[in-house]
Motif scaffolding. Structure first.
Motif, short mmCIF file in Angstrom:
data_model
loop_
_atom_site.label_atom_id
_atom_site.label_comp_id
_atom_site.label_asym_id
_atom_site.label_seq_id
_atom_site.Cartn_x
_atom_site.Cartn_y
_atom_site.Cartn_z
N PRO A 93 -7.75 -36.66 42.29
CA PRO A 93 -7.48 -35.48 41.44
C PRO A 93 -6.60 -35.86 40.24
N TYR A 94 -7.01 -35.37 39.07
CA TYR A 94 -6.27 -35.64 37.83
C TYR A 94 -5.48 -34.39 37.47
N PHE A 95 -4.17 -34.47 37.63
CA PHE A 95 -3.29 -33.33 37.43
C PHE A 95 -2.50 -33.37 36.12
N ASN A 96 -2.71 -34.39 35.33
CA ASN A 96 -1.83 -34.61 34.18
C ASN A 96 -1.97 -33.52 33.11
N LYS A 97 -3.17 -33.30 32.61
CA LYS A 97 -3.39 -32.35 31.52
C LYS A 97 -4.63 -31.50 31.80
N PRO A 98 -4.68 -30.28 31.22
CA PRO A 98 -5.91 -29.48 31.31
C PRO A 98 -7.07 -30.19 30.60
N PRO A 99 -8.30 -29.78 30.87
CA PRO A 99 -9.44 -30.63 30.51
C PRO A 99 -10.22 -30.26 29.26
N LEU A 100 -9.69 -29.46 28.33
CA LEU A 100 -10.51 -29.03 27.20
C LEU A 100 -11.01 -30.21 26.38
N LEU A 101 -10.13 -31.12 26.00
CA LEU A 101 -10.58 -32.28 25.22
C LEU A 101 -11.44 -33.21 26.06
N HIS A 102 -11.11 -33.35 27.34
CA HIS A 102 -11.92 -34.21 28.22
C HIS A 102 -13.34 -33.65 28.35
N TRP A 103 -13.48 -32.33 28.39
CA TRP A 103 -14.82 -31.73 28.44
C TRP A 103 -15.61 -32.09 27.18
N ALA A 104 -14.97 -31.97 26.02
CA ALA A 104 -15.66 -32.26 24.77
C ALA A 104 -16.12 -33.72 24.72
N ILE A 105 -15.25 -34.63 25.14
CA ILE A 105 -15.62 -36.05 25.14
C ILE A 105 -16.72 -36.31 26.16
N ALA A 106 -16.65 -35.67 27.32
CA ALA A 106 -17.69 -35.86 28.34
C ALA A 106 -19.05 -35.42 27.82
N LEU A 107 -19.10 -34.33 27.07
CA LEU A 107 -20.37 -33.90 26.49
C LEU A 107 -20.93 -34.95 25.54
N LEU A 108 -20.07 -35.54 24.72
CA LEU A 108 -20.53 -36.58 23.80
C LEU A 108 -20.95 -37.83 24.56
N PHE A 109 -20.27 -38.17 25.64
CA PHE A 109 -20.69 -39.30 26.47
C PHE A 109 -22.09 -39.07 27.03
N ARG A 110 -22.36 -37.85 27.44
CA ARG A 110 -23.68 -37.54 27.99
C ARG A 110 -24.77 -37.64 26.92
N ILE A 111 -24.42 -37.27 25.68
CA ILE A 111 -25.42 -37.23 24.60
C ILE A 111 -25.60 -38.61 23.96
N PHE A 112 -24.49 -39.25 23.61
CA PHE A 112 -24.54 -40.49 22.82
C PHE A 112 -24.20 -41.74 23.62
N GLY A 113 -23.79 -41.59 24.87
CA GLY A 113 -23.36 -42.74 25.64
C GLY A 113 -21.87 -42.98 25.47
N GLU A 114 -21.34 -43.85 26.32
CA GLU A 114 -19.90 -44.12 26.31
C GLU A 114 -19.56 -45.13 25.22
N SER A 115 -18.66 -44.73 24.33
CA SER A 115 -18.23 -45.59 23.24
C SER A 115 -16.89 -45.11 22.72
N GLU A 116 -16.21 -45.99 21.97
CA GLU A 116 -14.96 -45.59 21.34
C GLU A 116 -15.19 -44.45 20.36
N TRP A 117 -16.28 -44.53 19.62
CA TRP A 117 -16.60 -43.49 18.63
C TRP A 117 -16.73 -42.13 19.28
N ALA A 118 -17.47 -42.05 20.38
CA ALA A 118 -17.65 -40.77 21.07
C ALA A 118 -16.35 -40.27 21.67
N ALA A 119 -15.51 -41.19 22.15
CA ALA A 119 -14.24 -40.78 22.75
C ALA A 119 -13.29 -40.20 21.71
N ARG A 120 -13.32 -40.75 20.50
CA ARG A 120 -12.37 -40.32 19.47
C ARG A 120 -12.88 -39.18 18.60
#
Length: 548
Positions: A93-120
């Motif tokens: 379980p990840y308790f550090n921060k709420p997930p709004l930004l993590h959700w947005a990055i996860a959507l880009l990972f699903r669409i474009f694949g995992e990369s520094e560009w998609a994460a940032r």
């Protein structure tokens, strides 16, 4: 009897009044069109600065590697599933921060694949959006457009703002939603329905960094008490707050139901409130830490800040003065007394500081003859000398040579020289020349490989990660003799590399569940690693295997 008024004259007066009203309406439309044109132009410039070479460098420890790993694990589960509501880090379980930004990055990972560009990208887009939002806030508090425009350009060309805004971190997004809240608040002074937007902006901040929403809410509440207390009686304000915070409250409620008190003890106490009285991860500093950060990094515009605050205090009965004083001082005081000090905590200070400097530049532009004192020549003269010297060093003397960084410094040096010459002539064109030169210099700087200089503080993780991926299973655990964990290494090698103190290394060496170790070369000849089998070398790290 008094003569009857001339019907023709009366009709002409009516027509004149109507024409005047139509002219004023047309002027207002043209005024809005010009504002929109400036806002779009500022947004495009910001997209260039925030987007160029965004994926050219590896992710940084700590936040970037952690955020990307959490987003990766979210991207691998169905959207909207239960796991989407309960983020994990290495399947815990990840308790550090709420997930709004993590959700947005996860959507880009699903669409474009995992990369520094998609994460940032999500953080960079929100960071870029803050620039036209500064302009929008300025248009609501300043009489002249020039003050709002120069405020936005100051904010655009501040190095720490852009550099942190390009990272896969939460703070640039918090600033953008904070500016949106202020924009809605200022518009609500004429149309109460805009108060609904305040709640939604604060709700987004709550889904980014939890209790920080209370700090922004407190700043807005303080401004309302001082400037527009009638808005506190508006049902729209409280309805907007309730509706805007509803998603955040729902998420926190789900965590309570799923994890019980453990979540709140970790998230609210250890990760949030504890930072007030304890220096988390030994990241402490004196109360003047953020003032020192400004003195080191907020150039070249910092020398105008005293005049800006003097004007804000003089105009403290006007909305712009109240906003600058409430936001800057009301935010600086809490983060200064906190024991934990991190440079990016100071990012929300920069919008009000830019709004303090913008009117100073606006008065120089709007009221000729311009008065450019010796301070202009000194500051930009130093920029010219430093930029020129840096360009020569990185072109001919550095090892290795860094031509793109040299070009960036040369552009800043030429800008400084041009501003000095124009200041001597009292030419107000030095203001757009300074902004354009700073923009070009920063664009060249972010095109180089030097903009994320923290990567040089530790060994490069990519070579080690590539070696580990060739010999370790995805999701497995690896031990290391290093003192600290590298979340970026964990992300790139698709496994968790756990640091082990020297006093416990012999004990963990016997753990048959983990056979791979990442060690420093100097550790190779001491027990227990002396008995290990060398798997490979990557950079200045060795990967060894415990013999069976």
């Amino acid at each position: 009897m008094a003569p009857n008024p001339d019907p023709a004259g009366s009709s002409a007066s009516v027509r004149s009044s109507r024409m005047g009203a139509m002219a004023r309406q047309l002027w207002r439309r043209d005024d809005r069109a010009v504002d929109w044109a400036w806002a779009i132009g500022l947004g495009l410039l910001a997209l260039v600065l925030y987007g160029i070479n965004l994926g050219g460098l590896p992710l940084r420890d700590w936040d970037e590697g952690t955020v990307a790993q959490v987003a990766r694990e979210l991207a691998r589960v169905p959207i909207g599933s239960e796991a989407w509501w309960f983020p994990t880090l290495h399947d815990r379980p990840y308790f550090n921060k709420p997930p709004l930004l993590h959700w947005a990055i996860a959507l880009l990972f699903r669409i474009f694949g995992e990369s520094e560009w998609a994460a940032r990208l999500p953080g960079a887009l929100l960071g870029a959006a803050a620039v036209p939002l500064v302009f929008a806030v300025g248009r609501l508090i300043f009489t002249h457009r020039a003050a709002a425009l120069f405020s936005a350009l100051v904010y655009l060309t501040w190095l720490p703002v852009v550099r942190h805004g390009r990272l896969a971190m939460l703070d640039a997004a918090i600033v953008a939603f904070g500016l949106l809240a202020w924009c809605c608040l200022l518009r609500a002074r004429r149309d109460l329905r805009w108060t609904l937007g305040i709640g939604f902006a604060l709700g987004a901040i709550a889904l980014l960094k939890g209790l920080v929403a209370l700090l922004f809410g407190g700043l807005i509440f303080g401004f309302l008490i001082w400037d527009t207390p009638r808005l506190l009686r508006s049902p729209y304000l409280w309805l907007g707050g309730l509706l805007g915070l509803a998603p955040a409250l729902a998420w926190y409620g789900a965590q309570w139901q799923h994890y019980g008190p453990t979540f709140f003890e970790t998230n609210l106490l250890n990760q949030s409130l504890r930072r007030v009285w304890d220096s988390v991860s030994d990241r402490g500093g004196p109360p003047w830490f953020y003032l020192q950060e400004l003195l080191e990094l907020a150039w070249p515009w910092l020398f105008l800040l005293p005049a800006g605050f003097q004007a804000a205090w003089r105009d403290r009965d006007w909305p712009w003065g109240k906003l600058v004083l409430v936001w800057s001082l009301g935010y600086l005081l809490p983060i200064s007394v906190m024991e934990t000090k991190l440079p990016w905590y100071g990012l929300p200070l920069y919008p009000p500081l830019a709004l303090a400097i913008g009117p100073v530049l606006g008065s120089l532009w709007e009221e000729p003859p311009a008065r450019f004192g010796r301070s202009w020549q000194v500051i930009f003269g130093l920029l010219a000398l430093g930029g020129g010297a840096g360009a020569v060093y990185f072109s001919f003397l550095a090892t290795p040579l860094e031509p793109m960084l040299a070009l960036a410094l040369a552009a800043l040096g030429l800008t400084g020289g041009a501003v000095v010459l124009l200041a001597q002539q009292g030419d107000r064109q030095l203001i757009p020349v300074a902004f354009w030169g700073m923009f070009v210099g920063l664009t060249l700087f972010f095109s180089s490989g030097s903009w994320l200089w923290e990567l040089n503080e530790q060994y490069p993780v990519r070579p080690v990660a590539n070696l580990l991926r060739s010999v370790a299973h995805s999701g497995s655990k690896v031990y290391t003799s290093d003192r600290t964990q590298r979340p970026s290494l964990d992300f790139y090698c698709h496994c968790e590399v756990i640091p082990v103190p020297q006093s416990e290394q012999a004990k963990h060496w016997a753990d048959r569940r983990v056979s791979l170790w990442v060690i420093r070369p100097q550790d190779r000849d001491r027990p227990p690693f002396k008995a290990g089998i060398l798997v490979g070398k990557a950079g200045d790290r060795l990967v060894i295997r415990r013999s069976e």
